[in-house]
Design an enzyme around this catalytic site. Structure first.
Site, mmCIF file in Angstrom:
data_model
loop_
_atom_site.group_PDB
_atom_site.id
_atom_site.type_symbol
_atom_site.label_atom_id
_atom_site.label_comp_id
_atom_site.label_asym_id
_atom_site.label_seq_id
_atom_site.Cartn_x
_atom_site.Cartn_y
_atom_site.Cartn_z
ATOM 1 N N ARG A 284 31.032 1.044 26.089
ATOM 2 C CA ARG A 284 31.932 2.064 25.997
ATOM 3 C C ARG A 284 33.227 1.960 27.117
ATOM 4 N NH1 ARG A 284 31.510 6.311 22.639
ATOM 5 N NH2 ARG A 284 29.219 6.941 21.720
ATOM 6 N N GLU A 313 22.803 2.966 24.815
ATOM 7 C CA GLU A 313 22.685 4.203 24.190
ATOM 8 C C GLU A 313 21.606 3.852 23.225
ATOM 9 O OE1 GLU A 313 26.309 5.818 22.755
ATOM 10 O OE2 GLU A 313 27.385 5.276 24.723
ATOM 11 N N GLU A 324 32.518 5.812 14.780
ATOM 12 C CA GLU A 324 33.058 5.949 15.940
ATOM 13 C C GLU A 324 33.645 4.866 16.416
ATOM 14 O OE1 GLU A 324 31.400 8.145 20.010
ATOM 15 O OE2 GLU A 324 30.045 7.259 18.701
ATOM 16 N N ASP A 403 42.589 5.578 11.146
ATOM 17 C CA ASP A 403 43.450 6.685 11.312
ATOM 18 C C ASP A 403 44.676 5.801 11.723
ATOM 19 O OD1 ASP A 403 44.962 8.797 11.855
ATOM 20 O OD2 ASP A 403 43.924 9.267 13.810
ATOM 21 N N HIS A 628 32.923 20.671 19.820
ATOM 22 C CA HIS A 628 32.184 19.658 19.779
ATOM 23 C C HIS A 628 30.831 19.919 19.293
ATOM 24 C CE1 HIS A 628 35.310 17.614 21.990
ATOM 25 N NE2 HIS A 628 35.237 18.608 22.881
ATOM 26 N N CYS A 630 28.243 20.293 15.495
ATOM 27 C CA CYS A 630 28.047 20.379 14.280
ATOM 28 C C CYS A 630 28.748 21.414 13.326
ATOM 29 C CB CYS A 630 26.562 19.983 13.950
ATOM 30 S SG CYS A 630 26.067 18.324 14.271
#
Length: 662
Positions: A284, A313, A324, A403, A628, A630
């Site tokens: 990341r 991760e 993501e 996007d 943040h 669900c």
């Protein structure tokens, strides 16, 4: 006779004899029909009395069936007659009139309709080119009516109903090719209008989604002289084209995986499941550099199924990590600090930075230079553009929505040409819009485009009043840079005589020359993944839909595919939920979509292809997480009133950053 008065009198008296005689006479001979509707003094209407022709066809819709039968018999006679006395344009006029006839809306007329279509499709070229000219005279509604009749004709011939109404397919194989060629003339007429008479999607024939599309595609590839629907891509829906592109990519993925497996076996290495995937492993903290290195080292694996993992991760990529990765990477690359893309607030779109143009010498500034393929992974200024192209290709092949906010002209450039030349062939310019227009520039810089339009239409003395030179000045990242449009352009005045040349050079500079190296890297990145002849089937607008999805949210369709765990569809809380969502504006509805799926746009197949699961969750209102979270934890049984649910839901999705639902 006064036609409309005669129609009114016939309806009142129920005596249609005179109208029956009239229709029998005018449709029994092409020369008679042309004599009635032609008027050479109407030069603007191509010599056709459109109002009279429309009145004749409109009145026919409300006539008794006996008159419809009379018209069909007369049309048969007209098709059988000899026409030595017809002028060359009269045949096209007569067929133009017949193609609009409402008698062809029913299946029993299809044998005759087929012959009318064949006659129109096989007109000699000088006469056939008149048909698109005539079709342009029709308004959108009348053109839709013609398209609807032909599309229904194709669908019923392709999927004939039970019974013996139609001749056997073996004796009518020419029916669909004839219809497709007439539709091609209508499509040409529509494309030549600005703005177009109808949206291109109105030529889609959804029934063709159910034919063997791969068979059609391979027939088109192997036997181009034999009819295939792929020869007429405007008839195929975007869903059908996506299916062809996806299946073609899957076959290429399978082929690449087999090659990897064969190579492993030949080296006596134990095969692993990973060889069937394009495995991207990134940190990341070094997202862009790691992604660049991964893609550069795995160029031969780009057509495999994508799987992403973030180093350090835990977790398996079931689609969420891939989304993501796309989301974070695109967001980071489009940051102004990267200096790759410039955001234009008036059009709300991004365009390529001209930074690379600063490095060109004076000679290169007036000719688009090439950067070889090998430079794309070495030149720091081009690697990221290549990466964005690869990302777009991976998104198409992995059915992921990005996007991105590029103008429509970007996708035209991406298909120029739709198939790149062989490696090493640098004679073909890549990603260049031929003869760019002011409308193209308006998609990026509407204020500049307006200024150029005013320059062309200015009636005063351009040189004295405007004092402009052959230069282009663009603002990027808060600073204005100026480039000459031709050698010594800073000393050449723009005048009334050369202003058209100035505008042409200006458009070519902004849309082509100044960004050629960047866009070429972007183009090659996209085509390194999407190297498929199926791209020839796509319009630029359809490529944009495949990459970015549709911005229109259809909650009714989404509701149909929503699943419930712990609720019933008719529970009051569920009814309240949908009532609240439907009351939101489109912007909030898109944010809701972003909140639960990770994207605020709808896939090509529509909301019906998406999945949404609403789950009952235990806990108290105080335990409810903020944005943040669900989505299922927003729908607690405690929210029984619409006002409570509306307030909490609106706050949550207004602040949502795109965390998905399981």
């Amino acid at each position: 006779m006064n036609f409309r008065q005669e129609v009114k009198r016939a309806h009142q008296s129920l005596n249609y004899q005179s109208l029956q005689n009239f229709y029998a006479r005018i449709f029994s001979s092409h020369s008679e029909l042309c004599s009635l509707i032609s008027d050479d003094s109407l030069s603007t209407d191509c010599g056709i009395k459109l109002e009279l022709l429309h009145a004749i066809n409109d009145a026919l819709r409300g006539m008794p069936s006996i008159i419809h039968k009379t018209v069909l018999k007369s049309i048969i006679n007209s098709l059988l007659e000899d026409r030595p006395s017809l002028r060359s344009e009269d045949e096209a006029k007569a067929l133009f009139a017949l193609l609009q006839s409402p008698v062809f809306a029913v299946q029993r007329s299809y044998t005759i309709f087929a012959h009318v279509l064949r006659r129109a499709a096989t007109l000699p070229p000088p006469e056939r080119v008149l048909l698109p000219h005539y079709f342009r005279l029709l308004g959108g509604d009348r053109l839709r009516s013609v398209i609807r009749h032909i599309a229904q004709f194709v669908a019923i011939r392709q999927f004939p109903p039970s019974g013996k109404v139609l001749p056997p397919p073996s004796k009518s194989r020419w029916w669909i090719p004839a219809a497709a060629r007439v539709l091609a003339l209508i499509n040409a007429a529509n494309e030549s209008c600005s703005p177009s008479l109808i949206h291109f999607s109105e030529l889609y024939n959804m029934a063709l989604d159910h034919v063997d599309l791969l068979k059609e595609y391979f027939l088109w590839q192997s036997t181009p002289n034999k009819f295939s629907y792929c020869q007429f891509p405007f008839m195929l829906s975007i869903a059908a084209k996506r299916y062809i592109l996806t299946k073609d990519s899957e076959q290429q993925m399978i082929l690449n995986a087999r090659r990897s497996l064969a190579a492993k076996v030949s080296r006596r290495h134990p095969p692993q499941i990973d060889i069937f995937f394009l495995n991207i492993r990134v940190r990341r903290s070094h997202l862009v550099s790691d992604s660049l290195n991964e893609i550069a080292s795995k160029q031969g694996e780009l057509k495999k199924k994508l799987k992403v993992s973030f180093l350090g991760e835990p977790g398996l990529d079931m689609g969420g990590l891939t989304k993501e990765w796309f989301l974070l990477l695109v967001r980071q690359i489009f940051e102004p600090d990267y200096g790759m893309f410039v955001y234009h607030r008036h059009s709300r779109s991004y365009w390529f930075s001209t930074e690379e143009a600063l490095e060109l010498n004076e000679e290169e500034q007036f000719a688009m230079g090439n950067a070889g393929d090998e430079d794309l992974t070495q030149a720091p200024g081009l690697r990221e553009y290549h990466l964005i192209g690869v990302l777009m290709g991976l998104a198409v092949y992995n059915s992921t929505i990005l996007d991105l906010h590029f103008p429509a002209v970007c996708y035209r450039k991406l298909l120029s040409p739709p198939i790149p030349p062989p490696p090493g062939d640098e004679s073909v310019l890549l990603g260049v819009v031929q003869q760019p227009t002011i409308e193209d520039l308006a998609e990026i810089m509407p204020d500049v485009a307006k200024g150029l339009s005013e320059l062309l239409s200015y009636e005063g003395n351009v040189q004295e009043d405007m004092c402009m030179f052959f230069e282009v000045s663009l603002e990027e990242y808060g600073s204005v840079r100026t480039w000459p449009l031709r050698p010594n352009g800073d000393k050449v005045h723009v005048t009334n005589e050369n202003r058209e040349e100035f505008v042409a050079l200006y458009l070519d500079w902004v849309l082509n020359a100044s960004i050629y190296r960047q866009f070429r890297a972007f183009y090659l990145g996209f085509h390194s993944v999407c190297a498929s002849n199926a791209l020839i089937l796509l319009r630029p607008e359809e490529v944009e839909l495949l990459v970015c999805g549709s911005p229109t949210v259809d909650l009714a369709e989404l509701r149909k595919v929503t699943e419930y765990d712990g609720f019933r569809p008719d529970d009051s809380i569920i009814s309240n939920l949908w009532d609240v969502l439907e009351s939101l504006n489109q912007d909030l509805q898109r944010k809701f979509l972003l909140f639960v799926t990770g994207s605020d746009r709808v896939p090509v197949g529509g909301t019906g292809e998406m999945t949404l699961k609403v789950t009952r969750s235990s806990g108290s209102i105080e335990d409810l997480p903020e944005a943040h979270t669900c989505f299922n934890q927003l729908v607690l049984p405690a929210y029984q009133s619409k006002s409570q649910l509306s307030k909490k839901l609106t706050i949550a999705i207004s602040n949502a950053e795109g965390f998905g639902l399981e």
